[in-house]
Write a protein that holds these residues in place. Sequence first.
Motif, short mmCIF file in Angstrom:
data_model
loop_
_atom_site.label_atom_id
_atom_site.label_comp_id
_atom_site.label_asym_id
_atom_site.label_seq_id
_atom_site.Cartn_x
_atom_site.Cartn_y
_atom_site.Cartn_z
N ALA A 41 0.88 -1.19 0.00
CA ALA A 41 -0.06 0.00 0.20
C ALA A 41 0.79 1.27 0.13
N ASP A 42 2.03 1.17 0.78
CA ASP A 42 2.71 2.51 0.83
C ASP A 42 3.57 2.41 -0.39
N ALA A 43 3.85 1.39 -1.10
CA ALA A 43 4.62 1.67 -2.43
C ALA A 43 3.91 2.21 -3.45
N VAL A 44 2.48 1.75 -3.40
CA VAL A 44 1.74 2.49 -4.57
C VAL A 44 0.70 3.64 -4.15
N SER A 47 -4.13 2.76 0.32
CA SER A 47 -4.29 2.26 1.51
C SER A 47 -4.47 0.88 1.85
N LYS A 48 -4.28 0.23 2.83
CA LYS A 48 -4.31 -1.23 3.04
C LYS A 48 -5.65 -1.84 2.69
N LEU A 54 -8.92 -4.93 -4.14
CA LEU A 54 -8.50 -5.18 -5.52
C LEU A 54 -8.44 -6.62 -5.16
N THR A 55 -7.88 -7.34 -4.41
CA THR A 55 -7.62 -8.80 -4.37
C THR A 55 -8.71 -9.49 -4.35
N LYS A 56 -9.88 -8.96 -3.87
CA LYS A 56 -11.06 -9.76 -3.68
C LYS A 56 -11.76 -9.35 -5.10
N LYS A 57 -11.75 -8.39 -5.73
CA LYS A 57 -12.16 -8.10 -6.99
C LYS A 57 -11.62 -9.08 -8.09
#
Length: 265
Positions: A41-44, A47-48, A54-57
């Motif tokens: 989250a920090d790299a992009v 937020s967490k 996104l992973t759930k999408k």
Amino acid sequence: MDLAGIAQQHQRELGELDKEIIGFILDNQAATEHMNIIELADAVHTSKSTILRLTKKLGFTGFSEFKYFLKQNRVSDSYKGPNVDSVATQISDITRTLDYLKSQDMTKLLQKMDDSETIYCYGTGYSQRKVIEEFSKLMICVEKRVIILPNKTEFDISMPMIKKTDLVIFASLSGETDDVKENLDILAMRGITTAAITSFGDNYFSRKADYSLFYYATPIIVGRKSFISESLIGLSCAMDYLFRKYGEFTKHADQKNESTKQHET
């Protein structure tokens, strides 16, 4: 199917920020595999909760499953050699695991197991839980109380009941399950002894636990669709070995105590 293909399937559900995150992951896949959800989250610069959504999408149950997919996909892409004999790999994993375990001095861990009022066991996945269920049954033979924590919710509920006189054993493949790291950290802060049994490699659980043991789990490619599988037979060997060593430890301890009593009289 790779990440780009999955993203293509779900493109109608993805916003511009989602696509930017996926682009970053595709460009930095090796680095992403070693990040936790907060680091990604920090790299992009998001937020967490955005990463989790996104992973759930994309059809994953959470970030841990998503990271496992990335690892599986990379291994599949890098596999260019001839077909590996999967039975030979099985024998190798068992042999190397046992050879490694034989080389380890487990005296302190075995003593802690013996001193513990209760041994709590947590498996980070379904297969790991089946292994520790068998371990708990075996431990009945040596009259040791073992409690299985069946899921994260019950683990969290049980945390206040775990005492310094107890031992908590984590059984994992990667040793990087994000939502369990906090449990390990809290147990460490409370001075509760922990042990981690994971596949070989540098991982969070083995670094943070008081005791760590490893097993081999060589990925193999099987089936018509070249699915990557990692058998937990090495974990089964490790848990069975730990039970047997504990049985020997208690037997010798009892014999020593009996000998001491006879000598004193």
